[in-house]
Scaffold this active site. Structure first.
Site, PDB file in Angstrom:
ATOM      1  N   GLY A  10       0.830  -1.191   0.000  1.00 57.47           N
ATOM      2  CA  GLY A  10       0.000   0.000   0.000  1.00 57.47           C
ATOM      3  C   GLY A  10       0.865   1.241   0.000  1.00 57.47           C
ATOM      4  N   CYS A  11       0.279   2.325   0.401  1.00 59.92           N
ATOM      5  CA  CYS A  11       0.972   3.610   0.424  1.00 59.92           C
ATOM      6  C   CYS A  11       2.228   3.527   1.284  1.00 59.92           C
ATOM      7  CB  CYS A  11       0.028   4.664   0.976  1.00 59.92           C
ATOM      8  SG  CYS A  11       0.788   6.277   1.166  1.00 59.92           S
ATOM      9  N   PHE A  12       3.350   3.940   0.738  1.00 59.49           N
ATOM     10  CA  PHE A  12       4.585   3.848   1.519  1.00 59.49           C
ATOM     11  C   PHE A  12       4.568   4.750   2.744  1.00 59.49           C
ATOM     12  CE2 PHE A  12       6.489   6.191  -2.379  1.00 59.49           C
ATOM     13  CZ  PHE A  12       5.994   7.429  -1.992  1.00 59.49           C
TER      14      PHE A  12
END
Length: 171
Positions: A10-12
């Site tokens: 997912g979003c870092f």
């Protein structure tokens, strides 16, 4: 001695803090990997045309924290049953991947994935893939240590992630 691990989930922005807080972690870098262009930008990756996945590259001291422990932390930060993104982050650029740098990491990751699959923790199959490491490109500076630089936005992202995860568990 130092070692490196690369995880996508997912979003870092949401992947850095859980690793950064562990003893033995030297640094966690947000970036992009797995694509077909060189040195992509955040905006390019968002177009979903570069093939890259948002990921974190972790430099760690294996005498303090093991790769096995990092994989366990990883499983607790992702939804390993969702191949099309993570939580509110949708698309290939958010897919869950363990990028392995060598055969030892591959064996550890595969064993851990098998154990998770057999544990019965999830009703759906584990779809997180394990792939060979590819060139890793650090994200722009504004994306590094996002949770520290933008605590309000990070808290909002985490809240959305938690809400999404809880709603999936009810279905």
């Amino acid at each position: 001695m130092k070692d490196t691990a690369v995880f996508a989930g997912g979003c870092f922005w949401c992947m850095v803090s859980p690793f950064n807080e562990q003893p033995g972690i030297e640094k966690v870098v947000s970036g992009y990997t797995g694509g077909h262009t060189v040195n992509p930008t955040y905006e390019e990756v968002l177009t979903k045309t570069t093939g890259h996945t948002e990921a974190v590259e972790i430099t760690f001291d294996p005498s303090v924290i093991s790769y096995e422990e990092l994989v366990e932390i990883y499983w607790n930060q992702t939804d390993p049953t969702d191949a099309m993104g993570q939580f509110q982050d949708r698309g290939d650029n958010y897919r869950p991947v363990i990028f392995v740098l060598n055969e030892k990491q591959r064996n550890i990751a595969e064993k851990s994935r098998k154990e998770l699959s057999e544990s019965g923790k999830y009703k759906k199959p584990i779809v997180t893939v394990i792939e060979e490491s590819q060139p890793f490109y650090p994200a722009e500076e504004k994306h590094q240590e996002f949770y520290q630089k933008n605590p309000e936005k990070y808290a909002q992202e985490q809240e959305e992630r938690l809400h999404y995860q809880q709603s999936k568990e009810r279905n």
